[in-house]
Design an enzyme around this catalytic site. Structure first.
Site, PDB file in Angstrom:
ATOM      1  N   LYS A 114       0.802  -1.221   0.000  1.00  0.00           N
ATOM      2  CA  LYS A 114       0.000   0.000   0.000  1.00  0.00           C
ATOM      3  C   LYS A 114       0.840   1.278   0.000  1.00  0.00           C
ATOM      4  O   LYS A 114       0.367   2.334  -0.439  1.00  0.00           O
ATOM      5  CB  LYS A 114      -0.938   0.005   1.205  1.00  0.00           C
ATOM      6  CG  LYS A 114      -2.074  -1.002   1.129  1.00  0.00           C
ATOM      7  CD  LYS A 114      -3.128  -0.606   0.110  1.00  0.00           C
ATOM      8  CE  LYS A 114      -4.376  -1.462   0.224  1.00  0.00           C
ATOM      9  NZ  LYS A 114      -5.427  -1.049  -0.725  1.00  0.00           N
ATOM     10  N   SER A 172       0.902  -9.927  -0.194  1.00  0.00           N
ATOM     11  CA  SER A 172       0.648  -8.486  -0.251  1.00  0.00           C
ATOM     12  C   SER A 172       0.881  -7.732   1.046  1.00  0.00           C
ATOM     13  O   SER A 172       1.089  -6.515   1.021  1.00  0.00           O
ATOM     14  CB  SER A 172      -0.780  -8.230  -0.741  1.00  0.00           C
ATOM     15  OG  SER A 172      -1.722  -8.884   0.081  1.00  0.00           O
TER      16      SER A 172
END
Length: 324
Positions: A50, A304
């Site tokens: 992110k 992720s």
């Protein structure tokens, strides 16, 4: 959205993000029955991919917009990415987070200097609250996935995969998928740089809005917003910007159980010595425990994020600590 936007984001990210490697383990290859390459974005700044999108979005703002500050809503990883990017750019950040978000994510977001506002995700709509609060404060809303600059930043992950996995042209690329920012960004990058690779979204069972949307051809929503350990990728529906990209470029989506995600977390720690959170482990879980749903002799997996509370990580290791 196009490759030029991703290349521009990559230029702004140069020297700011970590170029995460591709990892492998013969033990994981044996479980999967094929070669498995893991892109550990859990090693990225703030513990997830992110930060890429947050930095891209923050650095694309005008000086006037930066002066007013930024607003974001997130279950935790986008929150931390925006908080760090804002801190490094001298921008005030306010983040809307669910009350049941992992304590580590809330604590880290506050520690990075952002103001945290909590809401009840079971009874309140974060999009509605976020738009209203951003308008009231005059801050620029940076959505976690439905933002062109965020998608472009996440797409730099795909540029790296294309360079690092040279020689794996026909590999399928499995990506944990919530609203689709990372998945669509990677798909756009690979369309330009490695078009024979196929991107496939991976979601938790019961929160398969992307899978159902791809099958139906229209955006589908999840009937609930709680009830899975994979908090990082529980979103109401794919985004208006991301879905057309997913629909055009991605193969069929995959789904895995929370138990499979926990098993993959333990396997990643045992065999690769990395920490992955449940939502960040779903792609690895699909590669290891659902091999019949994948084609080819090589699969590339994005891990992720790794922002998991200690008690949940301990649970994964205690249940599946043999790494199989």
């Amino acid at each position: 959205m196009n490759i030029d936007l991703i290349r521009a984001a990559a230029a702004r990210l140069e020297g700011r993000t970590r170029r995460t490697p591709l990892l492998s383990s013969p033990f994981l290859d044996e479980i999967a029955g094929r070669r498995v390459l893991i892109k550990p974005e859990c090693l990225q700044h703030t513990g997830s991919f992110k930060f890429r999108g947050a930095w891209s979005a923050l650095t694309a703002l005008t000086p006037q917009e930066r002066a007013k500050g930024v607003f974001a809503y997130s279950s935790g990883n986008h929150a931390q990415g925006v908080a760090l990017a804002a801190k490094l750019n001298g921008v005030h950040a306010t983040i809307l987070m669910p009350r049941d978000a992992p304590k580590l994510k809330v604590a880290n977001t506050r520690a990075l200097g952002a103001k945290v506002v909590l809401y009840d995700r079971a009874s309140e709509n974060r999009e509605e609250i976020g738009v209203a609060l951003a308008k009231e404060s005059g801050q620029t809303l940076i959505k976690p996935y439905d933002n062109p600059q965020v998608i472009a930043g996440q797409g730099t992950t795909g540029l790296e995969i294309a360079q690092q996995a040279d020689g794996c042209a026909n590999a399928q690329v499995l990506v944990p998928c919530g609203g689709g920012g990372l998945t669509s960004g990677i798909a756009l990058a690979l369309e330009a740089k490695a078009p024979q690779m196929q991107v496939r979204p991976v979601e938790p069972i019961g929160f398969d809005d992307v899978a159902r949307s791809l099958i139906s051809g229209t955006i589908q929503t999840n009937p609930r917003t709680t009830g899975s350990l994979c908090d990082a990728i529980i979103t109401p529906a794919p985004g208006d910007l991301t879905f057309p990209i997913l629909q055009r470029l991605c193969g069929p989506a995959l789904t895995v159980s929370d138990e499979d995600a926990l098993r993959a977390m333990a396997a990643a720690f045992t065999r690769l010595k990395i920490v992955i959170e449940p939502g960040g482990a779903v792609a690895l879980a699909a590669a290891l425990y659902h091999p019949d749903t994948i084609t080819g002799d090589t699969v590339i997996v994005v891990a992720s994020g790794g922002n998991v509370d200690a008690d949940l990580f301990t649970q994964a290791l205690s249940r599946f600590g043999d790494g199989s």
